[in-house]
Design an enzyme around this catalytic site. Structure first.
Site, short mmCIF file in Angstrom:
data_model
loop_
_atom_site.label_atom_id
_atom_site.label_comp_id
_atom_site.label_asym_id
_atom_site.label_seq_id
_atom_site.Cartn_x
_atom_site.Cartn_y
_atom_site.Cartn_z
CB CYS A 39 57.07 67.08 -9.56
SG CYS A 39 56.43 67.96 -8.28
CG HIS A 89 51.61 66.72 -10.02
ND1 HIS A 89 52.14 65.60 -10.49
CD2 HIS A 89 52.51 67.56 -9.48
CE1 HIS A 89 53.57 65.85 -10.26
NE2 HIS A 89 53.71 67.01 -9.63
CB CYS A 140 58.85 72.14 -12.75
SG CYS A 140 57.21 72.35 -12.40
#
Length: 402
Positions: free
Chosen positions: A91, A358, A388
């Site tokens: 991510c 995202h 995160c």
């Protein structure tokens, strides 16, 4: 060390990450070329020697495989003398690309670097690259690995979050994002996406649900309850956290980050390169940090990463005006708020990934641009982006307006 200046930032709108999404029929190199074209038009960066184009790609496989950055820049018609590279830290891939670009400039290893990222989740699903996590029973046992959704419910359970609390956070994210669009807060960075015929495909984030209410979210079923039983992950949680009798099934598609397609690109360079291009720097990238945590819980490292980044400049988090904390799940940001004491009115003020989506490899670059635009709008000075990361990591970047 030289200053690493941030000269400009662009992003595509986020397209729904499914076959009916507006960007689905394009390719990842199309999205990469789109943001590179826009950045070139705004800055003329290709008039100077460019050290590198660095793209984050969370799942660099299939259409996103090989060296997407190099392919995208050639697809955009940029000079063949410009190299390209891909970085993957799940991510935080896009934010790592920004940090690497800034380190190159600060360390004198190049005067001009483009950073950003691409992810088309409608083509390549999350964790599409495979690997040991999730599929290797031995690794799962020795590392106490759990899937992201199970880790989110574990975090919420440990924090004592209720379903109403995580849903209330999601409602506010949707409301903030809708207000940001209404007030044109994203206008400076957004690049409309056209297809090869020149027809407009997308000009606005399409994952938004501005009419979201607590009642509408309450009707959604938990998304990850079945994962705890599958593959023995529930037993992993019990072994690692014996104080938990049962996981609370808190997270749904409505209070978790949206699955979307998108791309981002930022121009980072020295003062001398900016002068030669006639550009005025908008900010400095002054610190970056990484952190790691228990891979079973996985999602709690952003606070430590943010604190480390601030401390490298002698700041506390109280000295930071605004934060972008990626909304992987509602409990992630609620934990950040509790752990740091930072008030919610300084965090994700224009909504976040719950409302907007995202696109894994692109998100870090997108958030830096969003933060920069908002710092300028408020005439504020400092901001931190933090995300995160799967397998228990966190990455943070500190920017300061010039």
């Amino acid at each position: 060390m030289a200053d690493a200046f941030l000269y400009d930032a662009v992003r595509t709108p986020r397209g729904a990450g499914r076959a009916t999404g507006s960007l689905h029929t394009l390719s990842p190199i199309d999205l990469g070329a789109c943001v590179l074209d826009a950045l070139r038009a705004r800055t003329g960066f290709d008039r100077e020697p460019v050290e590198d184009v660095i793209f984050g790609v969370g799942d660099a496989v299939d259409d996103q495989g090989a060296n997407l950055a190099r392919a995208a820049l050639l697809h955009a018609g940029l000079p063949e003398s410009i190299p390209g590279a891909v970085i993957s830290r799940f991510c935080a891939s896009g934010l790592d690309a920004v940090n690497i670009a800034a380190a190159k400039v600060a360390g004198g290893q190049g005067e001009l670097v483009v950073a950003g990222g691409v992810e088309m989740m409608s083509l390549v699903p999350i964790a599409g690259t495979g690997g040991a996590w999730g599929s290797d029973a031995g690794f799962n046992t020795t590392s106490n690995f759990t899937p992201l959704g199970v880790a989110a419910d574990l975090l919420g359970t440990l924090e004592g979050h209720t379903r109403e609390q995580v849903d209330a956070y999601a409602v506010e994210s949707q409301a903030r994002a809708a207000r940001a669009w209404e007030e044109g807060r994203f206008a400076r960075s957004i690049v409309p996406v056209h297809d090869f015929n020149g027809e407009l495909r997308l000009a606005r984030d399409e994952h938004l649900r501005p009419g979201t209410t607590l009642d509408s979210l309450a009707r959604l079923k938990p998304a990850f309850a079945g994962m705890a039983a599958k593959g023995g992950f529930g037993e992993t949680v019990k072994r690692r956290y014996p104080q938990i009798e049962r996981l609370r099934p808190l997270h749904t598609g409505g209070n978790s980050s949206g699955v979307v397609d998108g791309a981002s690109a930022l121009l980072i360079g020295s003062a001398a390169a900016g002068d030669r291009l006639g550009l005025k720097p908008r900010a400095r990238i002054t610190a970056a940090a990484t952190a790691a945590c228990d891979p079973c819980l996985m999602l709690v490292a952003p606070a430590e990463a943010a604190q480390r980044a601030a401390a490298r400049r002698g700041y506390s988090l109280a000295d930071i005006d605004l934060f972008e904390v990626n909304e992987a799940f509602a409990s992630v940001v609620l934990r950040f708020l509790r752990e740091t004491g930072v008030p919610h009115d300084r965090v994700n003020v224009n909504g976040g990934a719950i409302a907007l989506g995202h696109p894994i490899g692109a998100t870090g670059g997108m958030l830096v641009g969003t933060l920069l635009d908002e710092l300028e709008r408020r005439d504020a000075r400092r901001g931190i982006v933090t995300l995160c990361v799967g397998l228990g990591m966190g990455v943070a970047t500190l920017i300061e307006r010039v």
